[in-house]
Design an enzyme around this catalytic site. Structure first.
Site, PDB file in Angstrom:
ATOM      1  N   CYS A  69       0.983  -1.203   0.041  1.00  0.00           N
ATOM      2  CA  CYS A  69       0.118  -0.068   0.056  1.00  0.00           C
ATOM      3  C   CYS A  69       0.973   1.076   0.154  1.00  0.00           C
ATOM      4  CB  CYS A  69      -1.222  -0.077   1.312  1.00  0.00           C
ATOM      5  SG  CYS A  69      -1.685   1.658   1.455  1.00  0.00           S
ATOM      6  N   CYS A 111      -1.406   1.678  -3.177  1.00  0.00           N
ATOM      7  CA  CYS A 111      -2.374   2.717  -3.000  1.00  0.00           C
ATOM      8  C   CYS A 111      -1.624   4.286  -3.025  1.00  0.00           C
ATOM      9  CB  CYS A 111      -3.209   2.462  -1.794  1.00  0.00           C
ATOM     10  SG  CYS A 111      -3.525   0.737  -1.330  1.00  0.00           S
ATOM     11  N   LYS A 152       0.038   5.477  -6.129  1.00  0.00           N
ATOM     12  CA  LYS A 152      -0.936   5.318  -6.980  1.00  0.00           C
ATOM     13  C   LYS A 152      -1.633   6.638  -6.982  1.00  0.00           C
ATOM     14  CE  LYS A 152      -4.668   4.238  -6.402  1.00  0.00           C
ATOM     15  NZ  LYS A 152      -5.253   2.755  -6.100  1.00  0.00           N
ATOM     16  N   TYR A 200      -8.934  -3.311 -11.101  1.00  0.00           N
ATOM     17  CA  TYR A 200      -8.727  -2.185 -10.445  1.00  0.00           C
ATOM     18  C   TYR A 200      -7.448  -1.482 -10.857  1.00  0.00           C
ATOM     19  CZ  TYR A 200     -11.517  -2.771  -6.279  1.00  0.00           C
ATOM     20  OH  TYR A 200     -12.376  -3.127  -5.134  1.00  0.00           O
ATOM     21  N   GLU A 247      -7.221   1.748 -13.211  1.00  0.00           N
ATOM     22  CA  GLU A 247      -6.595   3.103 -12.559  1.00  0.00           C
ATOM     23  C   GLU A 247      -5.205   3.502 -13.342  1.00  0.00           C
ATOM     24  OE1 GLU A 247      -5.990   1.816  -8.506  1.00  0.00           O
ATOM     25  OE2 GLU A 247      -7.972   2.351  -7.810  1.00  0.00           O
ATOM     26  N   HIS A 294     -26.620  22.056  -1.122  1.00  0.00           N
ATOM     27  CA  HIS A 294     -26.797  22.367  -2.611  1.00  0.00           C
ATOM     28  C   HIS A 294     -25.627  23.481  -2.690  1.00  0.00           C
ATOM     29  CE1 HIS A 294     -28.578  23.360  -6.365  1.00  0.00           C
ATOM     30  NE2 HIS A 294     -28.589  24.669  -6.066  1.00  0.00           N
ATOM     31  N   GLU A 305     -25.800  15.767  -3.834  1.00  0.00           N
ATOM     32  CA  GLU A 305     -27.349  15.920  -3.417  1.00  0.00           C
ATOM     33  C   GLU A 305     -28.205  15.241  -4.145  1.00  0.00           C
ATOM     34  OE1 GLU A 305     -29.005  19.825  -4.736  1.00  0.00           O
ATOM     35  OE2 GLU A 305     -26.993  20.209  -5.634  1.00  0.00           O
TER      36      GLU A 305
HETATM   37  P1  NDP Z   1      -8.255  -7.809 -10.138  1.00  0.00           P
HETATM   38  O1  NDP Z   1      -8.380  -8.888  -9.636  1.00  0.00           O
HETATM   39  O2  NDP Z   1      -9.017  -6.454  -9.801  1.00  0.00           O
HETATM   40  O3  NDP Z   1      -8.233  -7.652 -11.630  1.00  0.00           O
HETATM   41  C1  NDP Z   1      -7.434  -8.704 -12.478  1.00  0.00           C
HETATM   42  C2  NDP Z   1      -7.868  -8.645 -13.926  1.00  0.00           C
HETATM   43  O4  NDP Z   1      -6.775  -9.526 -14.705  1.00  0.00           O
HETATM   44  C3  NDP Z   1      -9.202  -8.996 -14.336  1.00  0.00           C
HETATM   45  O5  NDP Z   1      -9.766  -8.262 -15.115  1.00  0.00           O
HETATM   46  C4  NDP Z   1      -8.847 -10.254 -14.757  1.00  0.00           C
HETATM   47  O6  NDP Z   1      -9.992 -10.723 -15.743  1.00  0.00           O
HETATM   48  C5  NDP Z   1      -7.686 -10.169 -15.569  1.00  0.00           C
HETATM   49  N1  NDP Z   1      -7.003 -11.440 -15.773  1.00  0.00           N
HETATM   50  C6  NDP Z   1      -6.587 -12.171 -14.735  1.00  0.00           C
HETATM   51  N2  NDP Z   1      -5.915 -13.338 -15.363  1.00  0.00           N
HETATM   52  C7  NDP Z   1      -5.743 -13.172 -16.544  1.00  0.00           C
HETATM   53  C8  NDP Z   1      -4.871 -13.898 -17.535  1.00  0.00           C
HETATM   54  N3  NDP Z   1      -4.356 -14.945 -17.345  1.00  0.00           N
HETATM   55  N4  NDP Z   1      -5.219 -12.951 -19.053  1.00  0.00           N
HETATM   56  C9  NDP Z   1      -5.624 -12.075 -19.115  1.00  0.00           C
HETATM   57  N5  NDP Z   1      -6.447 -11.190 -18.017  1.00  0.00           N
HETATM   58  C10 NDP Z   1      -6.434 -11.903 -16.871  1.00  0.00           C
HETATM   59  O7  NDP Z   1      -6.534  -7.517 -10.055  1.00  0.00           O
HETATM   60  P2  NDP Z   1      -5.474  -6.289 -10.124  1.00  0.00           P
HETATM   61  O8  NDP Z   1      -4.380  -6.892 -10.264  1.00  0.00           O
HETATM   62  O9  NDP Z   1      -6.352  -5.057 -10.915  1.00  0.00           O
HETATM   63  O10 NDP Z   1      -5.431  -5.821  -8.597  1.00  0.00           O
HETATM   64  C11 NDP Z   1      -5.283  -6.656  -7.356  1.00  0.00           C
HETATM   65  C12 NDP Z   1      -5.980  -6.544  -6.268  1.00  0.00           C
HETATM   66  O11 NDP Z   1      -5.699  -5.367  -5.598  1.00  0.00           O
HETATM   67  C13 NDP Z   1      -7.498  -6.068  -6.389  1.00  0.00           C
HETATM   68  O12 NDP Z   1      -8.570  -7.159  -6.439  1.00  0.00           O
HETATM   69  C14 NDP Z   1      -8.022  -5.063  -5.386  1.00  0.00           C
HETATM   70  O13 NDP Z   1      -8.348  -5.879  -4.425  1.00  0.00           O
HETATM   71  C15 NDP Z   1      -6.693  -4.459  -4.918  1.00  0.00           C
HETATM   72  N6  NDP Z   1      -6.637  -3.056  -5.522  1.00  0.00           N
HETATM   73  C16 NDP Z   1      -7.375  -2.184  -4.979  1.00  0.00           C
HETATM   74  C17 NDP Z   1      -7.488  -0.913  -5.200  1.00  0.00           C
HETATM   75  C18 NDP Z   1      -8.414   0.014  -4.682  1.00  0.00           C
HETATM   76  O14 NDP Z   1      -8.830  -0.171  -3.695  1.00  0.00           O
HETATM   77  N7  NDP Z   1      -8.619   1.432  -5.499  1.00  0.00           N
HETATM   78  C19 NDP Z   1      -6.382  -0.448  -6.311  1.00  0.00           C
HETATM   79  C20 NDP Z   1      -5.528  -1.470  -6.843  1.00  0.00           C
HETATM   80  C21 NDP Z   1      -5.849  -2.666  -6.387  1.00  0.00           C
HETATM   81  P3  NDP Z   1     -11.337 -11.650 -15.432  1.00  0.00           P
HETATM   82  O15 NDP Z   1     -12.290 -10.466 -14.712  1.00  0.00           O
HETATM   83  O16 NDP Z   1     -12.023 -12.062 -16.431  1.00  0.00           O
HETATM   84  O17 NDP Z   1     -10.906 -12.391 -14.271  1.00  0.00           O
END
Ligand code: NDP
Length: 451
Positions: free
Chosen positions: A43, A48, A51, A177, A181, A434, A439
């Site tokens: 984080c 976080c 980022k 995510y 982002e 407002h 709102e």
């Molecule tokens: P996520 O789990 O959010 O997303 C992973 C993405 O990668 C999905 O779209 C998934 O597709 C895709 N994916 C997974 N495997 C493959 C593959 N083999 N080939 C192609 N695409 C693939 O993970 P992130 O890495 O984005 O983030 C990790 C975690 O970190 C998040 O789940 C969250 O918990 C945390 N995080 C939170 C944030 C916040 O609160 N603002 C910011 C950043 C991270 P599919 O949907 O089809 O499975």
């Protein structure tokens, strides 16, 4: 039996530091903590915090354009990545020192090395063996690289904060995510950005209308979003990187980022020696009180792959303290986890999606879509979208979803009401502030539809 420590924590991220600090300073425990990398964890050091600072930096391109629209004369001579990066790393150094001091001031013994379990009450650090009544594993996770030839040439999120210079173009693989982002950040910096997702809409798991709306807004802002596209190969070329998809189409980019999920950091921790059971993804299996399959070994945060969010790791740490050190066993309630995706515009969400809620109850769905005053004046086409999911029978607000500027801030407050079990009438009775974007949340009078 006498132990060297009451608690030994492996991992100095948000969860581990919180547990160690509170156990030592408030529960009177003798605590040791080992961290092989930087204090603050994902984080603070590579997630976080940097980022969000990049989100702020990237949004200035819009603010500068809008300033003209509001009558300001501003000279925009461009963004200096190196200047920003230098300041960013100074800030991360400062925060790491804060984390170290928190531990020191609480009287926690820190070991800047890798620790492994020898058995369920012993950790090994270098040549030293230390015993503890309770061991807490809070080692987090790391980016996962899919099995695609050439994927080693792609960046992962950790690398973004150390880029020497900003690329001219970037492909981002994933639709979660981090992918969304980073796409907004890079687009804000003026990088030609393409988001490539294998499914039929980004942000799987979020409310369908929210996903559609944020994707539309991101595309309006200039991000090219390609859905149902599978990357099959990455080649290194003289100009940069060539991305090949399953239909054989080739495209060139300066950089490729893979943001395809994360893997729990449970390898090489001596967990086999101590009989700690792991799940399919390598996550430490724990019960509702974060206890592993061994009596004295607990685990919190991303290494348990429950809900991989910093505030959850921190709350799991506090519940662990209640359970183990205050004899008040506490389960965490995972039902209402507010969360935000820091895209431009942001997504904020708490409670159930329409798809989830409609599985068990008849619903009233309230939605509103509008141009905010600021965006309209600046001549932008951006639209805010808000959605309330209400259970018809008892009028309980089951879910609250935003795509809007400051959605992360809005949802934090909406989450108080939703967590308390507020009804639609409670929202209706609340007097609007407002003129604000939020709102609209208390002025949606008639359901858009029933579901
Ligand atoms: P996520 O789990 O959010 O997303 C992973 C993405 O990668 C999905 O779209 C998934 O597709 C895709 N994916 C997974 N495997 C493959 C593959 N083999 N080939 C192609 N695409 C693939 O993970 P992130 O890495 O984005 O983030 C990790 C975690 O970190 C998040 O789940 C969250 O918990 C945390 N995080 C939170 C944030 C916040 O609160 N603002 C910011 C950043 C991270 P599919 O949907 O089809 O499975």
């Amino acid at each position: 039996m006498n132990f060297d420590y009451d608690l030994f924590v492996i991992g100095g991220g948000s969860g581990g530091v919180r547990a160690a600090r509170v156990a030592a300073s408030e529960a009177g425990a003798k605590v040791g903590l080992a961290e092989e990398d930087r204090y603050g964890g994902t984080c603070v050091i590579r997630g976080c915090v940097p980022k969000k600072l990049m989100v702020y930096a990237s949004e200035f391109s819009r603010h500068l354009d809008d300033a003209y629209a509001f009558g300001w004369s501003v000279e925009n001579s461009g963004f200096d990545w190196q200047k920003f990066r230098k300041k960013l790393h100074l800030e991360l150094d400062r925060l790491e020192t804060v984390y170290r001091n928190l531990l020191r001031n609480a009287g926690v013994d820190t070991y800047d090395q890798r620790a492994k379990l020898l058995d369920q009450n012993t950790v090994v650090i270098g040549k030293k063996k230390l015993t503890a009544r309770t061991i807490l594993i809070a080692t987090g996770g790391r980016p996962f690289r899919p099995d695609i030839p050439g994927i080693e040439n792609a960046l992962v999120s950790d690398d973004i904060f150390n880029l020497e210079k900003l690329p001219k173009s970037m492909a981002i693989i994933g639709g979660g995510y981090i992918a969304c982002e980073m796409a907004s950040i890079m687009n804000g910096f003026g990088v030609n950005t393409k988001l490539i997702y294998r499914g039929d809409q980004i942000l799987r798991g979020f409310d369908k209308e929210i996903r559609d709306h944020v994707a539309e807004e991101m595309a309006k802002n200039g991000i090219s979003i390609s859905l149902n596209e599978d990357v099959t190969k990455i080649n290194v070329t003289a100009e940069g990187l060539e991305l090949v998809n399953s239909e054989g189409k080739k495209e060139n980019f300066d950089k490729i980022l893979t943001a395809t999920g994360r893997t729990p950091n449970s390898d090489d921790l001596g967990l086999d020696n101590s009989g700690v059971q792991l799940g399919e993804k390598g996550e430490i299996l724990v019960d509702n009180f974060s206890k592993s399959s061994r009596e004295s070994v607990y685990a919190i945060g991303d290494v348990t792959n429950r809900s991989n969010l910093t505030p959850i790791a921190i709350r799991e740490a506090m519940s662990f303290i209640e359970t183990v050190f205050r004899d008040r066993p506490e389960k965490l309630d995972y039902r209402f986890i507010p969360t935000a995706v820091f895209t431009t515009p942001e997504v904020g969400t708490v409670g159930l999606t329409e798809e989830e809620a409609s599985q068990f109850a008849p619903l009233e769905i309230y939605t509103t879509k509008f141009k905010s005053m600021r965006e309209a004046f600046a001549g932008r086409e951006d639209r805010v979208f808000m959605k309330l999911i209400v259970e018809e029978k008892n009028q309980k607000v089951l879910g609250c979803h935003f795509v809007s500027p400051f959605a992360g801030e809005l949802v934090q407050l909406a989450a108080v009401a939703v967590t308390m079990g507020a009804t639609k009438l409670d929202f209706d009775k609340t007097i609007a502030v407002h003129p604000t974007i939020s709102e609209e949340l208390v002025t949606m009078r008639k359901p858009t539809r029933r579901a």
